[in-house]
Design a protein around this motif. Sequence first.
Motif, short mmCIF file in Angstrom:
data_model
loop_
_atom_site.label_atom_id
_atom_site.label_comp_id
_atom_site.label_asym_id
_atom_site.label_seq_id
_atom_site.Cartn_x
_atom_site.Cartn_y
_atom_site.Cartn_z
N ALA A 29 0.65 -1.17 -0.03
CA ALA A 29 0.04 0.02 -0.14
C ALA A 29 0.94 1.23 0.06
O ALA A 29 0.59 2.36 -0.65
N PHE A 30 1.74 1.20 0.82
CA PHE A 30 3.01 2.44 0.66
C PHE A 30 3.52 2.49 -0.41
O PHE A 30 3.52 3.75 -0.99
N LEU A 31 4.20 1.54 -1.22
CA LEU A 31 4.91 1.70 -2.47
C LEU A 31 3.86 2.09 -3.41
O LEU A 31 4.21 2.94 -4.31
N SER A 32 2.58 1.79 -3.37
CA SER A 32 1.57 1.93 -4.32
C SER A 32 1.18 3.48 -4.29
O SER A 32 1.15 4.15 -5.33
N GLU A 33 0.98 4.07 -3.37
CA GLU A 33 0.87 5.46 -2.87
C GLU A 33 2.04 6.25 -3.39
O GLU A 33 1.77 7.38 -3.95
N ILE A 34 3.31 5.76 -2.97
CA ILE A 34 4.39 6.50 -3.54
C ILE A 34 4.60 6.53 -5.00
O ILE A 34 4.83 7.67 -5.52
N ASN A 35 4.10 5.53 -5.64
CA ASN A 35 4.27 5.51 -7.09
C ASN A 35 3.09 6.36 -7.70
O ASN A 35 3.45 7.08 -8.86
N LYS A 36 2.09 6.46 -7.15
CA LYS A 36 0.81 7.31 -7.41
C LYS A 36 1.46 8.93 -7.38
O LYS A 36 1.02 9.67 -8.31
N THR A 37 2.24 9.10 -6.46
CA THR A 37 2.44 10.42 -6.24
C THR A 37 3.55 10.73 -7.27
O THR A 37 3.60 11.81 -7.89
N TYR A 38 4.58 9.90 -7.72
CA TYR A 38 5.56 10.19 -8.79
C TYR A 38 4.52 10.31 -10.04
O TYR A 38 4.78 11.12 -10.91
N GLN A 39 3.61 9.14 -10.30
CA GLN A 39 2.81 9.49 -11.73
C GLN A 39 2.31 10.87 -11.56
O GLN A 39 2.14 11.27 -12.82
N ALA A 40 1.51 11.04 -10.57
CA ALA A 40 0.84 12.56 -10.46
C ALA A 40 1.71 13.56 -10.75
O ALA A 40 1.21 14.60 -11.76
N ALA A 41 2.90 13.77 -10.42
CA ALA A 41 4.05 14.71 -10.55
C ALA A 41 4.72 14.35 -12.10
O ALA A 41 5.44 15.46 -12.38
N GLY A 42 4.18 13.67 -12.86
CA GLY A 42 4.76 13.34 -13.92
C GLY A 42 6.22 12.78 -13.96
O GLY A 42 6.97 13.07 -15.05
N ILE A 43 6.67 12.09 -13.11
CA ILE A 43 8.04 11.77 -12.57
C ILE A 43 7.95 10.26 -13.08
O ILE A 43 7.49 9.51 -12.37
N PRO A 44 8.80 9.77 -14.21
CA PRO A 44 9.19 8.39 -14.44
C PRO A 44 9.88 7.77 -13.54
O PRO A 44 10.96 7.37 -13.85
N PHE A 45 9.64 7.42 -12.31
CA PHE A 45 10.41 6.80 -11.31
C PHE A 45 9.51 5.89 -10.59
O PHE A 45 8.28 6.09 -10.32
N ASP A 46 10.17 4.71 -10.24
CA ASP A 46 9.42 3.66 -9.42
C ASP A 46 10.08 3.42 -8.19
O ASP A 46 11.27 3.32 -8.00
N ALA A 47 9.12 3.51 -7.17
CA ALA A 47 9.57 3.48 -5.63
C ALA A 47 10.56 2.44 -5.49
O ALA A 47 11.29 2.38 -4.63
N SER A 48 10.58 1.33 -6.12
CA SER A 48 11.49 0.04 -5.83
C SER A 48 13.03 0.51 -6.38
O SER A 48 13.83 -0.18 -5.77
N TRP A 49 13.10 1.54 -6.94
CA TRP A 49 14.39 1.96 -7.03
C TRP A 49 15.03 3.06 -6.30
O TRP A 49 16.19 3.31 -6.36
#
Length: 170
Positions: free
Chosen positions: A22-42
């Motif tokens: 759930a945490f990583l999903s929310e973080i990835n949503k944040t990156y997506q919403a900001a238009g940043i091509p980054f994955d929390a697993s990185w």
Amino acid sequence: MNFYEELGYLVLGSRMRRLSEAFLSEINKTYQAAGIPFDASWFPVFYLLSQNDSLSIKELSDITGVSHPAASQLVTNLKNKKLLKTTTSSDDGRRQLVQLTKAGRALLEQILPVWDAVKEAMEELANTDPESRHLLPALSGIERSFRAVTLSERIGEKLTLKQSKHEQNL
């Protein structure tokens, strides 16, 4: 009380996995919403390389506590995305040093404000519930305990004691 709370430690791993996902999903949503091509697993690799010019794959593996093959696979994935590059160490030709590429450094500049915001939001969240404030120290305590004596060893000792008592009662 819900199912997971009722079962306590029997479902600790499941609860932690659910919370992590759930945490990583929310973080990835944040990156997506900001238009940043980054994955929390990185994050671990990028964070460590934000603090160091270069690290070997073994160093990345040791610091993050993941297997060498897992660290190597992540590095390869990020190299394929042109975010990392590897160079051969001048000291040891077998040792590959990992570095951010120009594109990787540019991406790092985009994600640094997100990291600050995540830290602030999580500190705020933890302060909304008195029990939440103890999460990180409790996790550290469990990790230290696991390093001292593994959980499987502890369980094995309990099973041996139960078996011994059972045999005494026969």
